[in-house]
Design an enzyme around this catalytic site. Structure first.
Site, PDB file in Angstrom:
ATOM      1  N   GLU A 125       0.807  -1.231   0.000  1.00 43.35           N
ATOM      2  CA  GLU A 125       0.000   0.000   0.000  1.00 43.35           C
ATOM      3  C   GLU A 125       0.836   1.275   0.000  1.00 43.35           C
ATOM      4  OE1 GLU A 125      -2.616   1.790   0.046  1.00 43.35           O
ATOM      5  OE2 GLU A 125      -4.231   0.347  -0.029  1.00 43.35           O
ATOM      6  N   ASP A 126       0.372   2.293  -0.713  1.00 38.07           N
ATOM      7  CA  ASP A 126       1.049   3.596  -0.657  1.00 38.07           C
ATOM      8  C   ASP A 126       0.268   4.593   0.194  1.00 38.07           C
ATOM      9  OD1 ASP A 126      -1.085   3.889  -2.518  1.00 38.07           O
ATOM     10  OD2 ASP A 126      -0.128   5.713  -3.280  1.00 38.07           O
TER      11      ASP A 126
HETATM   12 MG    MG Z   1      -2.866   3.744  -3.621  1.00 41.94          MG
END
Ligand code: MG
Ligand code: BG6
Length: 228
Positions: free
Chosen positions: A172-173
């Site tokens: 995830e970012d």
């Molecule tokens: Mg994202």
């Protein structure tokens, strides 16, 4: 978290696999500007991983604007038109460094791969970048009713690849995505800036130097392939 087995990965899309997070931001900014206020990148951090509907609510609150439900539907559709236009020429070159290599390595070692994205545009983005066939299951904005940080999208993804949350790493970012992964009982790998993703089990600046061995090392998994 104690984990015995690592059997699969659940990837977020925008900002992890494909360089589209910036286009979401630009499309919201364009809408905000059309409505007479500005919107900057640091404000956009709170929108990462969040559904279109909830993002609009947040944006309108920032701009101090109020609209009827019907008008909000029109505004959300307008933002999506801006976004779809911005990604109309998307191809393999939009894949973020290391993403495809990692997907291919996981796939050939027998690990399950799912998508866990809030976006309703996920499938066309995977198609136009040529990586749709690498996924065993897609959970996206069309399959969910709750936005991250609710873990719903990751739980649907894990069920889709028939794994327990504790058997999957979520990549995830978005801070809200990491929160969702933790709430769902998943392992988490933050992809981006460490201070924005400090709750994650581990953080890497990009997937460029991440391979299966890196994952096994970071999470202390035994070095094995799932193919017997
Ligand atoms: Mg994202
Ligand atoms: C997430 C993005 O992946 O998808 C958000 O991080 C976006 O920025 C959300 O709002 C919903 O996307 P879409 O394509 O359904 O508007």
């Amino acid at each position: 978290m104690e984990v015995n087995t690592f059997k699969g990965c659940i990837f977020d899309l925008d900002g992890v696999i494909v360089d589209t997070a910036h286009f979401h931001y630009l499309a919201w900014k364009k809408l905000a500007n059309q409505l007479g206020f500005d919107f900057n990148e640091s404000q956009n951090e709170a929108l990462k991983g969040v559904s279109r509907k909830e993002s609009l609510e947040y944006l309108l609150q920032l701009g101090g604007r109020q609209f009827s439900e019907e008008e909000k539907m029109t505004l959300a559709a307008r933002k999506n038109d801006h976004y779809v236009e911005m990604i109309s020429n998307l191809d393999e070159s939009a894949l973020l460094p290391g993403a495809k290599k990692l997907l291919l390595e996981l796939k050939s070692a027998g690990y399950k791969i799912a998508l866990g994205s809030a976006s309703k545009n996920a499938r066309p983005v995977l198609e136009s970048t040529g990586i749709l066939p690498l996924f065993d299951f897609i959970a996206d904005g069309n399959s969910t009713s709750k936005s991250k940080p609710d873990p719903e999208v990751f739980l649907i993804a894990a069920t889709g690849i028939q794994l327990l949350p504790s058997e999957c790493i979520v990549l995830e970012d978005a801070q809200k995505g990491i929160e969702a992964a933790i709430k769902g009982g998943f392992l988490s790998l933050g992809v981006g800036e460490k201070n924005a993703l400090e709750q994650a089990d581990h953080v890497v600046s990009s997937l460029e130097n991440v391979d299966l061995k890196t994952l096994q090392h970071l999470y202390n998994f035994p070095i094995t392939s799932t193919i017997s």
